[in-house]
Design a protein around this motif. Structure first.
Motif, mmCIF file in Angstrom:
data_model
loop_
_atom_site.group_PDB
_atom_site.id
_atom_site.type_symbol
_atom_site.label_atom_id
_atom_site.label_comp_id
_atom_site.label_asym_id
_atom_site.label_seq_id
_atom_site.Cartn_x
_atom_site.Cartn_y
_atom_site.Cartn_z
ATOM 1 N N UNK A 92 29.240 41.984 14.927
ATOM 2 C CA UNK A 92 29.911 42.221 16.148
ATOM 3 C C UNK A 92 31.069 43.259 15.815
ATOM 4 N N UNK A 93 30.605 44.527 15.339
ATOM 5 C CA UNK A 93 31.572 45.590 14.948
ATOM 6 C C UNK A 93 32.766 45.034 14.021
ATOM 7 N N UNK A 94 32.515 44.098 13.050
ATOM 8 C CA UNK A 94 33.735 43.739 12.455
ATOM 9 C C UNK A 94 34.635 42.757 12.816
ATOM 10 N N UNK A 95 34.040 41.873 14.040
ATOM 11 C CA UNK A 95 34.739 40.991 14.651
ATOM 12 C C UNK A 95 34.104 39.808 14.817
ATOM 13 N N UNK A 96 33.233 39.452 13.563
ATOM 14 C CA UNK A 96 32.247 38.440 13.404
ATOM 15 C C UNK A 96 31.492 38.469 12.267
ATOM 16 N N UNK A 97 31.029 37.208 11.997
ATOM 17 C CA UNK A 97 30.170 36.876 10.728
ATOM 18 C C UNK A 97 29.133 36.099 11.388
ATOM 19 N N UNK A 98 27.911 36.202 10.463
ATOM 20 C CA UNK A 98 26.623 35.121 10.700
ATOM 21 C C UNK A 98 26.220 34.786 9.429
ATOM 22 N N UNK A 99 25.578 33.639 9.308
ATOM 23 C CA UNK A 99 24.994 33.144 8.385
ATOM 24 C C UNK A 99 23.916 32.000 8.497
ATOM 25 N N UNK A 100 23.248 31.518 7.439
ATOM 26 C CA UNK A 100 22.258 30.417 7.850
ATOM 27 C C UNK A 100 21.726 30.174 6.635
ATOM 28 N N UNK A 101 20.808 29.016 6.529
ATOM 29 C CA UNK A 101 19.918 28.643 5.662
ATOM 30 C C UNK A 101 18.804 27.868 6.048
ATOM 31 N N UNK A 106 13.439 23.087 7.685
ATOM 32 C CA UNK A 106 14.554 23.243 8.669
ATOM 33 C C UNK A 106 15.254 24.587 8.054
ATOM 34 N N UNK A 107 15.515 25.299 9.545
ATOM 35 C CA UNK A 107 16.250 26.529 9.422
ATOM 36 C C UNK A 107 17.664 26.632 10.188
ATOM 37 N N UNK A 108 18.782 27.138 9.767
ATOM 38 C CA UNK A 108 20.016 27.234 10.786
ATOM 39 C C UNK A 108 20.410 28.587 10.768
ATOM 40 N N UNK A 109 20.979 28.673 11.811
ATOM 41 C CA UNK A 109 21.493 30.245 12.252
ATOM 42 C C UNK A 109 23.001 29.866 12.611
ATOM 43 N N UNK A 110 23.923 30.586 12.241
ATOM 44 C CA UNK A 110 25.322 30.434 12.655
ATOM 45 C C UNK A 110 25.907 31.798 13.029
ATOM 46 N N UNK A 125 22.894 27.013 15.703
ATOM 47 C CA UNK A 125 21.481 26.427 15.923
ATOM 48 C C UNK A 125 20.688 26.000 14.584
ATOM 49 N N UNK A 126 19.596 25.219 15.221
ATOM 50 C CA UNK A 126 18.659 24.584 13.971
ATOM 51 C C UNK A 126 17.381 24.532 14.636
ATOM 52 N N UNK A 127 16.533 25.003 13.784
ATOM 53 C CA UNK A 127 15.033 24.960 14.089
ATOM 54 C C UNK A 127 14.427 24.163 12.958
ATOM 55 N N UNK A 128 13.494 23.287 13.488
ATOM 56 C CA UNK A 128 12.851 22.462 12.796
ATOM 57 C C UNK A 128 11.109 22.683 12.750
ATOM 58 N N UNK A 129 10.758 23.090 11.881
ATOM 59 C CA UNK A 129 9.341 23.577 11.821
ATOM 60 C C UNK A 129 9.020 24.661 13.037
ATOM 61 N N UNK A 130 8.206 24.276 13.949
ATOM 62 C CA UNK A 130 7.628 25.017 14.981
ATOM 63 C C UNK A 130 8.498 24.979 16.314
ATOM 64 N N UNK A 135 20.694 24.170 19.992
ATOM 65 C CA UNK A 135 22.351 24.065 19.474
ATOM 66 C C UNK A 135 22.639 22.660 19.071
ATOM 67 N N UNK A 136 23.288 23.035 17.724
ATOM 68 C CA UNK A 136 23.755 21.705 17.375
ATOM 69 C C UNK A 136 25.370 21.809 17.367
ATOM 70 N N UNK A 137 25.982 22.716 17.618
ATOM 71 C CA UNK A 137 27.451 22.856 17.654
ATOM 72 C C UNK A 137 28.018 24.107 18.310
ATOM 73 N N UNK A 138 28.999 23.987 18.933
ATOM 74 C CA UNK A 138 29.657 24.968 19.725
ATOM 75 C C UNK A 138 31.056 24.821 19.475
ATOM 76 N N UNK A 139 31.681 26.000 19.132
ATOM 77 C CA UNK A 139 33.187 25.887 18.875
ATOM 78 C C UNK A 139 33.986 27.094 19.880
ATOM 79 N N UNK A 140 35.051 26.724 20.298
ATOM 80 C CA UNK A 140 36.064 27.739 20.922
ATOM 81 C C UNK A 140 37.368 27.261 20.618
ATOM 82 N N UNK A 141 37.934 28.226 19.873
ATOM 83 C CA UNK A 141 39.480 28.066 19.325
ATOM 84 C C UNK A 141 40.349 29.206 19.641
ATOM 85 N N UNK A 142 41.651 28.962 19.725
ATOM 86 C CA UNK A 142 42.412 30.004 20.067
ATOM 87 C C UNK A 142 43.392 29.978 19.081
#
Length: 146
Positions: A92-101, A106-110, A125-130, A135-142
């Motif tokens: 996000x042009x230096x205003x965000x990060x992404x990661x996963x494992x 099981x594959x996650x993407x955040x 988000x989580x993906x299991x197999x095919x 979505x397993x979690x959404x956050x919005x904080x100020x």
């Protein structure tokens, strides 16, 4: 590490966590991000409490660092008695990060971003197999003085 300064501070808001088969829990979420060891690492602590009763249902601690030789950011995150280590990419042009494992099937993407309103948002988000991603979690904080 200065590129992660947009996360520094105290934040408060809401989160939704998927628990079990389609059941979600609404929580009051706080995030506190602060540099440690003279800026060598950025420590982020997240706490989610049920809106009714205030019971803590999520506690997570992440330590972000930069590896000079490989020129990569690394995250070591602790939650529910476990930890993981993963690469982190600036987004996000230096205003965000992404990661996963990945763990077996099981594959996650955040993704964490600061949106146009200045809010810290996360989508996990989580993906299991095919199966399609869920979505397993959404956050919005100020920003907050807590």
């Amino acid at each position: 590490m200065k590129k992660l300064a947009f996360l520094s501070g105290r934040w408060a808001g809401e989160a939704r966590i998927l628990r079990g088969a389609g059941e979600s829990v609404e929580v009051e979420q706080t995030e506190e991000a602060q540099y440690k060891l003279e800026g060598l690492v950025l420590m982020i602590e997240g706490v989610g409490r049920k809106k009714l009763g205030g019971e803590s249902i999520l506690q997570a601690l992440g330590i972000l660092s930069y590896h000079d030789e490989s020129r990569t950011y690394r995250l070591r995150a602790f939650n529910d008695g476990r930890f993981l280590e993963t690469d982190v990419k600036l987004a996000n042009h230096g205003e965000g990060i992404s990661w996963g494992f990945m763990l077996g099937e099981i594959h996650t993407h955040s993704e964490l971003r600061i949106n146009e309103k200045g809010e810290w948002t996360e989508l996990h988000e989580i993906t299991i197999g095919s199966q399609p991603p869920k979505k397993f979690m959404e956050v919005k904080v100020r920003r907050s003085s807590l």
